[in-house]
Design an enzyme around this catalytic site. Structure first.
Site, mmCIF file in Angstrom:
data_model
loop_
_atom_site.group_PDB
_atom_site.id
_atom_site.type_symbol
_atom_site.label_atom_id
_atom_site.label_comp_id
_atom_site.label_asym_id
_atom_site.label_seq_id
_atom_site.Cartn_x
_atom_site.Cartn_y
_atom_site.Cartn_z
ATOM 1 C CB CYS A 1 -0.913 -0.005 1.227
ATOM 2 S SG CYS A 1 -2.039 1.408 1.283
ATOM 3 C CB CYS B 1 -2.191 3.811 8.070
ATOM 4 S SG CYS B 1 -3.243 4.603 6.829
ATOM 5 C CB CYS C 1 -1.775 -0.400 8.268
ATOM 6 S SG CYS C 1 -2.325 -1.592 7.037
ATOM 7 C CB CYS D 1 -16.010 -7.126 4.645
ATOM 8 S SG CYS D 1 -17.297 -6.916 5.897
ATOM 9 C CB CYS E 1 -19.434 -4.470 3.382
ATOM 10 S SG CYS E 1 -18.679 -2.949 4.012
ATOM 11 C CB CYS F 1 -19.505 0.169 7.417
ATOM 12 S SG CYS F 1 -18.449 -0.795 8.512
ATOM 13 N NE ARG G 1 -19.119 -5.513 11.422
ATOM 14 C CZ ARG G 1 -19.071 -4.751 10.331
ATOM 15 N NH1 ARG G 1 -17.924 -4.398 9.818
ATOM 16 N NH2 ARG G 1 -20.195 -4.334 9.769
#
Length: 353
Positions: free
Chosen positions: A65, A69, A72, A109, A142, A202, A272
């Site tokens: 990626c 972040c 992550c 998801c 999702c 979400c 969740r």
């Protein structure tokens, strides 16, 4: 004298937001953690009974990626020894979705690493959604693909997506501490675009990144402004090879208090239990189910979770049942919030200004 926790329950049942002072009391030791859980459980039972919704993640594209972040393992510059691969085929994703639905998952998801999808990526995900729905027409799909460009949310909705997930992760004031390649405003914009396109919003958070009580509370208020239908609560897994490696700030009691606080802020939407629950809640996962009404089944993006059998046994042992496809996740009482205007301009009744 009225019990402050009873007052919080009353406000939540009326869908009223806690004050900052009330929220702070939940996070500190002003109240025993079991009393806090018991109060939040009253709200959870009112809106969701004894049902637990199962969700599963299909990691469509892992690692590599360009975003930074800090929490992550897929981030730019990460040395974490995670799986790295490009887009999986639609047929492979559909097979995984079929297995998950057979195990009780109601929501699938589809997640992909990256800043956001290009047009080719949106088309690819659209084909995957169609492949899944051919075999499992009743599941909720999702998508979680990062920052959306104009028109992409509408395309995903047309392809059959039910929801779009994009977490805020931490509050606006400290967002730059955990990420520099995009902003808090970028994230809220994407959630709003998805909502405007008719996708179920979400958006949640990740805790354990060094946030203060004030940060936890500020984020709850900021999430409320987005009116999400589901709020994933993640707990940091400090993976080796990331800037947050070795940051073990959470305790089971801290996690329970955060979950309870978010139940008070989001009484009638899906709260969740997400990444890190097994590691940080450990032997009190069953207590957490008295607050949250939804969990992820199986593995996460870059780490492994409990087996499906363990999760289903956890739910049964705690006295809950798995929510079926025929049951609505969001309580019917939400319809009470919709009031057709019958006053003001165009009527003989004064407005409410």
């Amino acid at each position: 004298m009225t019990n402050p926790l009873d007052e919080l329950v009353t406000k939540a049942l009326q869908r009223r937001t806690p004050t900052r002072e009330e929220a702070a009391g939940v996070l500190t030791e002003e109240f025993d953690v079991l009393d806090v859980v018991a109060a939040a459980a009253r709200v959870r039972r009112h809106f969701f009974g004894n049902r637990v919704k199962l969700n599963t993640i299909i990691n469509m594209k892992s690692g590599l990626c360009p975003e930074d972040c800090n929490y992550c393992a897929q981030r730019l510059g990460s040395d974490s020894e995670i799986l790295k691969y490009s887009w999986v085929a639609a047929e492979e994703a559909a097979e995984a979705a079929e297995a998950a639905a057979g195990a009780g998952a109601k929501r699938i998801c589809l997640v992909a690493s990256g800043r956001g999808p290009g047009q080719r990526d949106v088309n690819r995900v659209g084909s995957t959604i169609e492949a899944i729905l051919r075999k499992q027409p009743d599941v909720e799909i999702c998508a979680c693909l990062g920052l959306l460009s104009e028109g992409q949310a509408e395309q995903l909705r047309t392809a059959g997506a039910y929801a779009y997930s994009h977490n805020l992760n931490t509050n606006e004031e400290r967002y730059a501490e955990i990420c520099s390649t995009h902003t808090f405003a970028d994230r809220t914009r994407t959630v709003r675009e998805a909502t405007s396109a008719g996708l179920s919003p979400c958006s949640g958070a990740i805790f354990g990144t060094g946030e203060s009580d004030a940060d936890v509370i500020s984020l709850a208020f900021e999430l409320r402004e987005l009116s999400p239908d589901s709020v994933p609560v993640n707990f940091l897994i400090p993976m080796e090879g990331t800037p947050m490696e070795g940051q073990w700030h959470l305790t089971p009691q801290r996690c329970l208090r955060i979950l309870a606080l978010y139940r008070f802020f989001f009484p009638d939407v899906e709260v969740r239990l997400a990444g890190g629950r097994e590691i940080h809640l450990r032997n009190v996962q069953a207590l957490a189910l008295h607050v949250a009404n939804s969990i992820f089944l199986g593995d996460y993006l870059t780490s492994e979770g409990q087996t499906g059998d363990q999760d289903r046994q956890l739910i049964t042992d705690a006295g809950f049942v798995i929510e079926g496809k025929e049951e609505a996740t969001l309580p019917g009482q939400r319809q009470d919030l919709v009031n057709i205007r019958r006053r003001g301009v165009g009527t003989d009744v004064a407005s409410n200004v």
